[in-house]
Write a protein that holds these residues in place. Structure first.
Motif, PDB file in Angstrom:
ATOM      1  N   ARG A 111      42.704  35.155  57.521  1.00 48.30           N
ATOM      2  CA  ARG A 111      42.696  33.709  57.804  1.00 48.30           C
ATOM      3  C   ARG A 111      41.312  33.120  57.532  1.00 48.30           C
ATOM      4  N   ARG A 114      40.739  32.778  53.718  1.00 46.77           N
ATOM      5  CA  ARG A 114      41.453  31.613  53.186  1.00 46.77           C
ATOM      6  C   ARG A 114      40.740  30.320  53.544  1.00 46.77           C
ATOM      7  N   CYS A 146      44.567  39.651  50.458  1.00 43.47           N
ATOM      8  CA  CYS A 146      44.167  38.676  51.473  1.00 43.47           C
ATOM      9  C   CYS A 146      44.906  37.359  51.313  1.00 43.47           C
ATOM     10  N   VAL A 148      44.309  35.300  48.969  1.00 38.84           N
ATOM     11  CA  VAL A 148      43.375  34.360  48.370  1.00 38.84           C
ATOM     12  C   VAL A 148      43.688  34.325  46.883  1.00 38.84           C
ATOM     13  N   SER A 149      43.501  33.193  46.252  1.00 44.42           N
ATOM     14  CA  SER A 149      43.798  33.034  44.836  1.00 44.42           C
ATOM     15  C   SER A 149      43.216  34.182  44.022  1.00 44.42           C
TER      16      SER A 149
END
Length: 170
Positions: A111, A114, A146, A148-149
């Motif tokens: 979290r 992000r 994760c 994430v991009s």
């Protein structure tokens, strides 16, 4: 916020620049680790992020700046990722913000990662398995793992044949 990087004016980009000390004087390393680092690498100063920006600006260079979050393994709190991102934003002409999230933080760390990308402009992540005391099982990517991009880079301090951390072991 500083002006964005102008690649035409840069002579180089240092992709491994530690944030040594926070604005309030908190060191990135515990005194014991700092002393060991000084013995191994030789004595060195502890510049603030603002001083780091001035150093690279004077040399027409840019730098990827990060700390290493290894609080679980070392007991020493990191320099805030938010502080690093905010400082890099003030010096966007020369500094590129990366973050470090201790893999032992599990879902809370995901979290945080992000949020750092979405809200603070963090451009990548630094992992240091030997300092963070983490295993690197095959097949896991820190960016997809994760959530994430996948365009967000991740850096790690380990041989290139190893994989990324997903679980931590002692």
């Amino acid at each position: 916020m500083g002006m964005p990087l102008s690649f035409d004016e840069l002579t180089a980009i240092d992709v491994h620049t530690h944030a040594e000390i926070s604005a309030d004087g908190h060191g990135s390393l515990s005194p014991e680790l700092y002393d060991a680092s000084a013995r191994y690498f030789g004595s060195h100063g502890r510049p603030t992020i603002d001083e780091t920006a001035a150093y690279y600006r004077q040399r027409k260079m840019a730098a990827v700046v990060f700390t290493v979050d290894a609080e679980h393994a070392t007991g020493h709190p990191r320099i805030s990722n938010e502080e690093i991102a905010e400082s890099c934003a003030r010096h966007a002409d020369v500094l590129i913000p990366f973050a470090s999230v201790d893999p032992w933080k599990g879902r809370a760390g995901v979290r945080e990662a992000r949020r750092l990308v979405a809200d603070h402009g963090v451009r990548g992540f630094k992992f240091h398995p030997s300092v963070q005391a983490c295993a690197r099982p095959a097949g896991w990517s820190p960016t997809t793992g994760c959530g994430v991009s996948s365009s967000t880079p991740a850096s790690r301090r380990s041989p290139p044949t190893t994989r990324w951390p997903t679980r931590c072991t002692r």
